[in-house]
Design an enzyme around this catalytic site. Structure first.
Site, PDB file in Angstrom:
ATOM      1  N   LEU A 101      33.448  37.137  43.960  1.00 37.69           N
ATOM      2  CA  LEU A 101      34.272  37.934  43.059  1.00 37.69           C
ATOM      3  C   LEU A 101      34.638  39.194  43.832  1.00 37.69           C
ATOM      4  CD1 LEU A 101      32.326  37.733  39.653  1.00 37.69           C
ATOM      5  CD2 LEU A 101      34.363  36.451  40.317  1.00 37.69           C
ATOM      6  N   ASP A 102      35.911  39.582  43.788  1.00 37.59           N
ATOM      7  CA  ASP A 102      36.294  40.763  44.559  1.00 37.59           C
ATOM      8  C   ASP A 102      35.720  42.034  43.933  1.00 37.59           C
ATOM      9  OD1 ASP A 102      38.174  41.909  42.629  1.00 37.59           O
ATOM     10  OD2 ASP A 102      39.552  40.313  43.193  1.00 37.59           O
ATOM     11  N   ARG A 103      35.833  43.129  44.670  1.00 36.26           N
ATOM     12  CA  ARG A 103      35.220  44.393  44.252  1.00 36.26           C
ATOM     13  C   ARG A 103      35.626  44.807  42.837  1.00 36.26           C
ATOM     14  NH1 ARG A 103      33.444  48.664  47.442  1.00 36.26           N
ATOM     15  NH2 ARG A 103      34.387  47.677  49.271  1.00 36.26           N
ATOM     16  N   THR A 105      36.545  42.886  40.318  1.00 36.39           N
ATOM     17  CA  THR A 105      36.320  41.863  39.302  1.00 36.39           C
ATOM     18  C   THR A 105      34.851  41.845  38.910  1.00 36.39           C
ATOM     19  OG1 THR A 105      38.115  40.496  40.171  1.00 36.39           O
ATOM     20  CG2 THR A 105      36.507  39.400  38.768  1.00 36.39           C
TER      21      THR A 105
END
Length: 237
Positions: A101-103, A105
Site C-alpha cells: 500500500l503506498d504511503r 493509502t
C-alpha cells in the site's frame, strides 16, 4: 532444530545473544523451569522473559496500515515495521509485506514469512478480491462503473487492459472499488483514467478478511481459520 537456532531465527538476537539469554536464565518452559540450549521442548511451551515464544516460520499477520507509512525496510521515513515488535524485522525467513500500500493509502495489509503463501495470495490466478474505499476530488459522472467493469480500460503507459473491476457508489464523491489484480497505484490511476482524482484511499478488506475492529497501527496474528476466510470464494466481490 536446537533451541538456540530456533530462538535466534525468530529475531530475539544473534545466536551469541540467545546463548547469553540461556545463561541468564531468561528462557524457561511454561512452568517456569529454566531451559538449557540443548533441551528439547515443544515450541508452545517455551517462554522468553515469561512471555510465549513468537510463532514459528509460517507466521501471518494483518495490520491496519495508517497513512504516512511505507511498505519498505529502507525508506528514511516511517515504515510499517515500526508498528511491529522490533524482533519481527530480524526473523529468518524474513517477514515480508504481501503486496504494498503506498504511503498515502491506509488499511488492510498482510505480512508473512511464508513464501509459498505470499505467492499464492499475490498470484493473478488467485483472483483474490481487494476492496478499496476512495474519496474523490470531483463528483462521479455515472459512467465509471461501466468503464471499470468493461475489461477494456487501459492505464496510461500500459498496453494490457485491466481486468473487470466492480464499483459501488457510496456518495457523490465516495466509492467502493473491488479489484482482483494489483497494478502499481491502480486505484488512483483508474480514477485518473476517467478524469477524476483520488483524495483519500483506504483498503478495508482483502479477500473475505476484513479489518474488523483493528485501529490504525494495530495488528493481529492470523490462524488457519482466518486464512480460510481470506480465500473463501463466497466472501469475494
Amino acid at each position: 532444530m536446537k533451541l538456540v537456532k530456533l530462538i535466534a531465527n525468530l529475531g530475539y538476537g544473534s545466536r551469541k545473544d540467545v546463548a547469553r539469554m540461556f545463561r541468564e536464565g531468561r528462557i524457561t518452559d511454561a512452568d517456569g523451569e529454566v531451559l538449557y540450549a540443548d533441551d528439547e521442548v515443544e515450541h508452545a511451551r517455551v517462554r522468553v522473559d515469561g512471555e510465549p515464544l513468537d510463532p514459528p516460520a509460517g507466521m501471518v499477520l494483518l495490520l491496519n496500515k495508517p497513512v504516512g507509512y511505507t511498505c519498505s525496510t529502507r525508506d528514511p521515513g516511517r515504515i510499517v515495521y515500526d508498528l511491529l515488535p522490533p524482533r519481527f524485522r530480524l526473523r529468518s525467513p524474513l517477514l515480508s509485506t504481501v503486496g504494498r500500500l503506498d504511503r498515502d493509502t491506509s488499511g488492510a495489509l498482510l505480512l508473512t514469512d511464508d513464501g509459498a503463501l505470499l505467492h499464492r495470495i499475490v498470484s493473478p490466478k488467485a483472483k483474490l478480491a481487494k476492496v478499496y474505499e476512495a474519496t474523490l476530488a470531483s463528483d462521479l459522472r455515472g459512467d465509471e462503473a461501466a468503464a471499470f467493469a468493461s475489461g477494456t480500460l487501459m492505464l496510461e503507459s500500459e498496453d494490457t487492459p485491466l481486468a473487470p473491476a466492480g464499483l459501488e457508489v457510496l456518495g457523490p464523491r465516495h466509492a467502493r472499488l473491488t479489484l482482483t489484480e494489483g497494478r502499481y497505484h491502480q486505484v488512483r490511476r483508474m480514477f485518473a483514467a476517467v478524469g477524476n482524482h483520488v483524495e483519500t484511499l483506504h483498503r478495508p478488506r482483502i479477500g473475505g478478511l476484513p479489518l474488523a475492529d483493528l485501529a490504525p497501527g494495530q495488528w493481529r496474528l492470523l490462524d488457519h481459520r482466518d486464512l480460510k476466510v481470506l480465500f473463501d470464494a463466497d466472501q469475494r466481490g
